[in-house]
Design a protein around this motif. Structure first.
Motif, mmCIF file in Angstrom:
data_model
loop_
_atom_site.group_PDB
_atom_site.id
_atom_site.type_symbol
_atom_site.label_atom_id
_atom_site.label_comp_id
_atom_site.label_asym_id
_atom_site.label_seq_id
_atom_site.Cartn_x
_atom_site.Cartn_y
_atom_site.Cartn_z
ATOM 1 N N LYS A 7 4.312 7.811 12.301
ATOM 2 C CA LYS A 7 5.037 8.965 11.760
ATOM 3 C C LYS A 7 5.211 9.983 12.874
ATOM 4 O O LYS A 7 4.223 10.409 13.477
ATOM 5 N N THR A 41 2.232 11.261 3.207
ATOM 6 C CA THR A 41 2.132 10.229 4.238
ATOM 7 C C THR A 41 0.748 10.216 4.863
ATOM 8 O O THR A 41 0.134 9.164 5.047
ATOM 9 N N ARG A 138 8.276 6.216 10.422
ATOM 10 C CA ARG A 138 8.673 7.329 9.550
ATOM 11 C C ARG A 138 9.029 8.498 10.463
ATOM 12 O O ARG A 138 8.152 9.186 10.982
#
Length: 217
Positions: A7, A41, A138
């Motif tokens: 991420k 997340t 992500r």
């Protein structure tokens, strides 16, 4: 086998950080729904992965923080990859030495109950990209142009678009699957406020890699 998720935050022109290393740009496009997406997340991970530099910054901050990221960052196990670090005082932290790809491969086989969430800096993230072990990217794109700085992708990479989420402040989350693995098919989905059809997106990513970065998403 547990999936590996990277991420990162990304500027509109594809940089992970400006030349001076300041994280202030990541405030651009901030909103409650983008914050919720990032917290979710972080909270769904079974372990947080980071390099020694990021570990030093985070370990100095999160144990004394009470914000929305404090609980998942403090309570979820951490793995710091370093061949020079000899001790880690942050609770639930393990030091992993040796070749990065082999260490990550072993973690993917051993862990369960979520995904492995990798935090930058840029060099650590680029090493993970080069390993070919990332199952899902992500990338949170912020409405800001940096003009120069650090990039995540330094060579062509084939990915599979999965979803796009537009947040109220102007940031956009693009999720891609790595084409060499399919573990990401079983990843827990993050709630989406508004989604739009996705097209192949060539952004070069950034990361939630400093205290100020993580708190402002």
């Amino acid at each position: 086998m547990t999936a590996l998720v990277l991420k990162m935050s990304v500027s509109l022109d594809g940089y992970v950080a400006p030349e001076d290393g300041s994280p202030d740009w990541i405030a651009a496009g901030g909103s409650d729904d983008a914050l919720d997406w990032t917290v979710e997340t972080v909270s769904n991970a079974c372990a947080h992965l980071m390099g020694a530099t990021s570990y030093a910054v985070m370990a100095a901050h999160w144990p004394g923080d009470s914000g929305p990221f404090a609980q998942p960052m403090n309570e979820i196990p951490k793995v710091v990859f370093s061949n020079t670090l000899t001790s880690a005082d942050w609770d639930r932290t393990t030091i992993s030495a040796g070749e990065l790809g082999e260490s990550v491969r072993r973690l993917k086989e051993e862990r369960s109950g979520g995904y492995l969430l990798a935090h930058g800096g840029a060099r650590f993230a680029r090493s993970l990209v080069a390993s070919g072990l990332i199952d899902e990217y992500r990338l949170l794109v912020h409405p800001v142009v940096l003009g120069a700085g650090e990039r995540l992708f330094l060579s062509p990479l084939t990915v599979e678009p999965s979803s796009t989420t537009v947040f109220s402040g102007g940031a956009v989350a693009h999720v891609f699957r790595g084409t060499t693995r399919r573990q990401a098919d079983r990843l827990p989905a993050v709630r989406r406020r508004r989604t739009v059809p996705v097209t192949p997106y060539g952004a070069e990513g950034s990361w939630c890699g400093s205290v100020r970065t993580c708190r402002r998403h």
